[in-house]
Design a protein around this motif. Structure first.
Motif, PDB file in Angstrom:
ATOM      1  N   GLU A 177     -22.395  78.284  30.060  1.00  0.00           N
ATOM      2  CA  GLU A 177     -22.073  78.312  31.489  1.00  0.00           C
ATOM      3  C   GLU A 177     -23.236  78.913  32.285  1.00  0.00           C
ATOM      4  O   GLU A 177     -23.568  78.445  33.378  1.00  0.00           O
ATOM      5  N   GLU A 178     -23.875  79.950  31.713  1.00  0.00           N
ATOM      6  CA  GLU A 178     -24.987  80.613  32.407  1.00  0.00           C
ATOM      7  C   GLU A 178     -26.165  79.668  32.592  1.00  0.00           C
ATOM      8  O   GLU A 178     -26.844  79.708  33.622  1.00  0.00           O
ATOM      9  N   VAL A 179     -26.428  78.811  31.607  1.00  0.00           N
ATOM     10  CA  VAL A 179     -27.545  77.869  31.722  1.00  0.00           C
ATOM     11  C   VAL A 179     -27.105  76.557  32.367  1.00  0.00           C
ATOM     12  O   VAL A 179     -27.823  75.570  32.333  1.00  0.00           O
ATOM     13  N   LYS A 180     -25.874  76.600  32.935  1.00  0.00           N
ATOM     14  CA  LYS A 180     -25.359  75.491  33.760  1.00  0.00           C
ATOM     15  C   LYS A 180     -25.231  74.178  32.988  1.00  0.00           C
ATOM     16  O   LYS A 180     -25.645  73.119  33.451  1.00  0.00           O
ATOM     17  N   ILE A 181     -24.655  74.292  31.787  1.00  0.00           N
ATOM     18  CA  ILE A 181     -24.309  73.101  31.012  1.00  0.00           C
ATOM     19  C   ILE A 181     -22.918  72.648  31.446  1.00  0.00           C
ATOM     20  O   ILE A 181     -21.960  73.419  31.372  1.00  0.00           O
ATOM     21  N   GLN A 222     -29.890  68.345  28.577  1.00  0.00           N
ATOM     22  CA  GLN A 222     -28.860  69.157  27.940  1.00  0.00           C
ATOM     23  C   GLN A 222     -29.395  69.853  26.694  1.00  0.00           C
ATOM     24  O   GLN A 222     -29.103  71.026  26.443  1.00  0.00           O
ATOM     25  N   LYS A 223     -30.188  69.119  25.886  1.00  0.00           N
ATOM     26  CA  LYS A 223     -30.768  69.737  24.683  1.00  0.00           C
ATOM     27  C   LYS A 223     -31.677  70.913  25.056  1.00  0.00           C
ATOM     28  O   LYS A 223     -31.678  71.936  24.378  1.00  0.00           O
ATOM     29  N   GLN A 224     -32.453  70.738  26.134  1.00  0.00           N
ATOM     30  CA  GLN A 224     -33.348  71.828  26.523  1.00  0.00           C
ATOM     31  C   GLN A 224     -32.556  73.038  27.008  1.00  0.00           C
ATOM     32  O   GLN A 224     -32.935  74.187  26.754  1.00  0.00           O
ATOM     33  N   ARG A 225     -31.429  72.804  27.675  1.00  0.00           N
ATOM     34  CA  ARG A 225     -30.587  73.917  28.107  1.00  0.00           C
ATOM     35  C   ARG A 225     -29.953  74.629  26.912  1.00  0.00           C
ATOM     36  O   ARG A 225     -29.760  75.852  26.929  1.00  0.00           O
ATOM     37  N   VAL A 226     -29.612  73.859  25.869  1.00  0.00           N
ATOM     38  CA  VAL A 226     -29.114  74.476  24.631  1.00  0.00           C
ATOM     39  C   VAL A 226     -30.185  75.381  24.030  1.00  0.00           C
ATOM     40  O   VAL A 226     -29.905  76.491  23.568  1.00  0.00           O
ATOM     41  N   MET A 227     -31.443  74.907  24.056  1.00  0.00           N
ATOM     42  CA  MET A 227     -32.547  75.719  23.541  1.00  0.00           C
ATOM     43  C   MET A 227     -32.727  76.999  24.363  1.00  0.00           C
ATOM     44  O   MET A 227     -33.015  78.071  23.824  1.00  0.00           O
ATOM     45  N   ALA A 244     -41.729  80.475  27.271  1.00  0.00           N
ATOM     46  CA  ALA A 244     -41.374  79.058  27.379  1.00  0.00           C
ATOM     47  C   ALA A 244     -42.642  78.234  27.178  1.00  0.00           C
ATOM     48  O   ALA A 244     -43.535  78.233  28.027  1.00  0.00           O
ATOM     49  N   ASP A 245     -42.720  77.547  26.043  1.00  0.00           N
ATOM     50  CA  ASP A 245     -43.932  76.825  25.656  1.00  0.00           C
ATOM     51  C   ASP A 245     -43.777  75.335  25.958  1.00  0.00           C
ATOM     52  O   ASP A 245     -43.130  74.607  25.205  1.00  0.00           O
ATOM     53  N   GLU A 246     -44.346  74.878  27.055  1.00  0.00           N
ATOM     54  CA  GLU A 246     -44.254  73.479  27.499  1.00  0.00           C
ATOM     55  C   GLU A 246     -42.800  73.007  27.468  1.00  0.00           C
ATOM     56  O   GLU A 246     -42.479  71.959  26.902  1.00  0.00           O
ATOM     57  N   PRO A 247     -41.873  73.742  28.110  1.00  0.00           N
ATOM     58  CA  PRO A 247     -40.450  73.433  27.949  1.00  0.00           C
ATOM     59  C   PRO A 247     -39.972  72.208  28.709  1.00  0.00           C
ATOM     60  O   PRO A 247     -38.839  71.771  28.528  1.00  0.00           O
ATOM     61  N   THR A 248     -40.805  71.644  29.586  1.00  0.00           N
ATOM     62  CA  THR A 248     -40.342  70.520  30.411  1.00  0.00           C
ATOM     63  C   THR A 248     -41.216  69.277  30.275  1.00  0.00           C
ATOM     64  O   THR A 248     -41.016  68.304  31.007  1.00  0.00           O
ATOM     65  N   THR A 249     -42.177  69.271  29.349  1.00  0.00           N
ATOM     66  CA  THR A 249     -43.160  68.197  29.273  1.00  0.00           C
ATOM     67  C   THR A 249     -42.526  66.821  29.093  1.00  0.00           C
ATOM     68  O   THR A 249     -42.947  65.847  29.705  1.00  0.00           O
TER      69      THR A 249
END
Length: 567
Positions: free
Chosen positions: A141-145, A163-168, A182-187
Motif C-alpha cells: 500500500e505504501e508503494v501504491k500497488i 508493478q514489478k519495480q514497485r515490488v522491488m 536505486a541502481d538504474e531503477p527506471t531504465t
C-alpha cells in the motif's frame, strides 16, 4: 555530521583481468544526507554501480581489490559502521536497501511476490509470520500497488513492469533501511511509469526521512529527484555539487555532452549532439533543421509511392475457455489499426507497454498470426504469401529488436553472424565476396574490420546494437522495423545510434517504422507519429502536429511524462 548518512572517502578499486590488476575507480569521495537524494550519472562503464556495490560487499573479493586508503562510513545516529571492515551482510537490507535495474533478474520467477518479501521481513527474528504478512501488505500500500492482495499472491511474470519495480521497492524497504540505493531503477520502464516511480521515491524519502542514491545515465530523470549530482567518467568524478549548479553551469565538456545528448523538444537538429562532439569542440553547437526544410521534405514524401499499407489490422489471442475447451473470450492486442508508410518515410509508433506497438511490427513481418485485416507491401498482400514469397519478403523487410545481446549468438563471432545471413539468401556469392560485403557493412555502421572476429561479449551495448543493424542491412532491405532499439542504451550511445540510423536511411534508401515508448525520441526521429493505447490508434499525424498540438488527453499525458532538465 548529524545529517550525513553515508560518507565515502578516496575509494579506489582495481579489478583482476587476464593481464593483471587494472585500476577501475580512482579516489571517489562523496556524501549522502538524510532526507536528500544524491544523483550519480555517467555512461555505462563509468563506475556508477561499482562504487556502491563495492562498499556493500556485492563484488567478490577474488576479482576486486580495494585500496587500504579507502573509507566508507554509514552513520545511523547512535552507531557508525565502517563498511570496509564491517560484516556487509548485516548492513545490507537492515540499514541499506537496494533497488536494482531489472526486477525480473532480482525476483524469483517461481515464487509468489508476497512470499519473497516475507522472507526479507522475517530476517528480523522478533516478527511473527502473521505480522510479516501484515507488514508486506502495508508496504504494498505504501508503494501504491493497486490491489495489494492480488499482487501478494501473484508470480512476477503476472505483473507489469511498473508493478514489478514497485515490488522491488517494497522489498528494499522491508527492514526499514535508513539509506536506499536505486541502481538504474527506471531504465526499462515507460516514461509515464518512470514518472510515477520517481514520484513514489520522492514521497518515500519525505515520509520516512531516509537518504537515497539514485544512479542513472539519464540527466532528465536525475533532475526530477536529486538534490546533489555527481558526474562520473572512466572511474573518476568529473563534477560534483548541487543539482542547479551542475545543470545551469556545467564545467566540463563531458557533462555538457551528456546534457545535450537527449533529443530536445523545442528544436530539431540535423544530427543529435554526442559527448564526443563536446570533447572535440567545447562550445559545439549542432545545426538546426529549419522549418522550411522540414516542410519541403514532408511535401516531397507526400508525392512518393506508398511502400506499406495496413488496413483494419486485428491481432487477438485466446484468453478464456469453457469446460469443453471452446474459446469464450479473446484478448485483442491490436484493434482496427490503419496506416500507410511512404518510401523514405520514418513512422514513429509510440505508446505504453502493452499498447500493441511491438505486435504491429511483428504482424507486419508475419511473426505473429493476424486475426483479420490486410497488410500490403509494394501492393502485394503479405498475408497471402506462400513460403517462397514470404522468404523473399523477409529479405526486403527486417527488424531490429530492443536487446542486442539476446539477438546475437554469444558463441558466434560478429563477422560470422553477418556472413551466415548473407550466405543463406545470396547463394550465388563466393565466400570471398561474402567476407567483403560483411566488412563493408561493419564499416557502414561505424565498426572497423577488426570487429569481424570479436564475440558479442567483447562489445559494448552500443557496439552490439551496431552489429545487429549491420546484420539487418545485410539483405539490402527496403523496410526496417526498429522495435525499442535504443531503449536500453545510454543517452550518449542512443544519440550515436539514432544518428547512424538517419545516415543509413539515406544511404540504403530505407523506410523505417520506429517503435518506442519515449515520445521525445520518436518526435525527433520521425516524420509522422502513430499513438497507440490498448491496441487502438489514439492519434496519427505529422510528428510536430502530434507533439505540439495533441488532440487526445492520453497523448498529452505521454508528453507531460517526458523527463526534462529543470531548475
Amino acid at each position: 555530521m548529524s545529517d550525513i548518512l553515508l560518507k565515502i572517502t578516496d575509494l579506489s578499486i582495481a579489478f583482476k583481468t587476464e593481464f593483471g590488476w587494472a585500476d577501475t575507480l580512482h579516489s571517489i569521495s562523496l556524501s549522502v544526507n538524510k532526507g536528500e537524494v544524491l544523483g550519480v550519472v555517467g555512461e555505462s562503464g563509468s563506475g556508477k554501480s561499482i562504487t556502491f556495490k563495492s562498499i556493500l560487499g556485492l563484488i567478490p573479493k577474488e576479482i576486486c581489490k580495494i585500496s587500504t586508503q579507502s573509507k566508507a562510513t554509514l552513520y545511523t545516529g547512535n552507531h557508525c559502521y565502517e563498511l570496509m571492515t564491517s560484516d556487509n551482510k548485516k548492513i545490507r537490507g537492515s540499514k541499506v536497501g537496494v533497488v536494482f535495474q531489472e526486477p525480473m533478474s532480482s525476483l524469483n520467477p517461481v515464487m509468489k511476490c508476497g512470499k519473497q518479501i516475507i522472507e526479507a521481513v522475517l530476517l528480523n527474528p522478533e516478527i511473527s509470520n502473521a505480522d510479516a504478512k501484515k507488514k508486506v501488505l502495508g508496504l504494498f500500500e505504501e508503494v501504491k500497488i493497486g490491489d495489494p492482495i492480488r499482487v501478494f499472491e501473484s508470480y512476477p511474470h503476472q505483473l507489469s513492469g511498473g508493478q514489478k519495480q514497485r515490488v522491488m521497492i517494497a522489498m528494499a524497504l522491508a527492514q526499514d533501511p535508513i539509506l536506499i540505493i536505486a541502481d538504474e531503477p527506471t531504465t526499462a520502464l515507460d516514461v509515464s511509469v518512470q514518472k510515477s516511480v520517481i514520484d513514489l521515491f520522492k514521497s518515500l524519502i519525505k515520509e520516512r526521512n531516509v537518504g537515497m542514491v539514485f544512479i542513472s545515465h539519464d540527466l532528465g530523470l536525475v533532475s526530477l529527484i536529486a538534490d546533489d549530482v555527481l558526474v562520473m567518467k572512466s572511474g573518476r568524478v568529473v563534477e560534483y555539487g548541487p543539482k542547479n549548479e551542475i545543470f545551469r553551469n556545467p564545467q566540463t565538456p563531458y557533462t555538457k555532452g551528456l546534457l545535450a545528448c537527449r533529443p530536445p523538444i523545442d528544436v530539431r537538429f540535423e544530427s543529435l549532439p554526442t559527448v564526443e562532439d563536446f570533447n572535440l569542440h567545447e562550445n559545439y553547437k549542432p545545426e538546426e533543421v529549419l522549418p522550411k526544410i522540414r516542410t519541403a521534405r514532408l511535401k516531397e514524401l507526400s508525392l512518393e509511392n506508398v511502400i506499406l499499407n495496413v488496413e483494419n489490422l486485428n491481432v487477438s489471442y485466446e484468453f478464456e475457455h469453457n469446460f469443453f475447451g471452446r474459446v469464450t473470450k479473446y484478448f485483442y492486442a491490436v484493434s482496427d489499426v490503419n496506416f500507410s508508410l511512404k518510401r523514405g518515410e520514418i513512422l514513429g509508433i509510440v505508446g505504453e507497454s502493452g499498447s500493441g506497438k511491438s505486435t504491429i511490427g511483428r504482424a507486419i513481418l508475419r511473426l505473429v498470426d493476424v486475426s483479420s485485416g490486410t497488410i500490403q507491401f509494394n501492393n502485394k498482400d503479405v498475408l497471402q504469401f506462400n513460403k517462397q514469397e514470404l522468404l523473399a519478403y523477409r529479405r526486403e523487410a527486417q527488424i531490429i529488436f530492443q536487446d542486442p545481446s539476446g539477438a546475437l549468438n554469444p558463441d558466434i563471432k560478429i563477422g560470422e553472424a553477418i556472413m551466415e545471413v548473407i550466405g543463406v539468401h545470396f547463394k550465388d556469392l563466393t565466400n570471398a565476396e561474402i567476407v567483403l560485403k560483411t566488412q563493408k557493412l561493419l564499416l557502414d555502421v561505424g565498426l572497423g574490420e577488426n570487429y569481424f572476429n570479436r564475440y558479442p561479449r567483447q562489445l559494448s551495448g552500443g557496439q552490439k546494437q551496431r552489429a545487429v543493424i549491420a546484420r539487418a542491412l545485410a539483405l539490402n532491405p527496403k523496410l526496417l522495423i526498429c522495435d525499442e532499439s535504443v531503449a536500453a542504451l545510454d543517452v550518449s550511445v542512443q544519440a550515436q545510434v539514432l544518428n547512424l540510423l538517419n545516415t543509413l536511411k539515406q544511404k540504403y534508401q530505407l523506410s523505417l517504422i520506429f517503435i518506442s515508448h519515449d515520445l521525445s525520441v520518436v518526435r525527433y526521429f520521425s516524420d509522422s507519429i502513430l499513438v497507440l493505447n490498448k491496441g487502438k490508434i489514439v492519434e496519427y499525424d505529422e510528428a510536430d502536429q502530434v507533439f505540439f498540438n495533441p488532440k487526445e488527453v492520453y497523448t498529452q499525458q505521454l508528453i507531460d511524462a517526458i523527463p526534462l532538465i529543470n531548475d
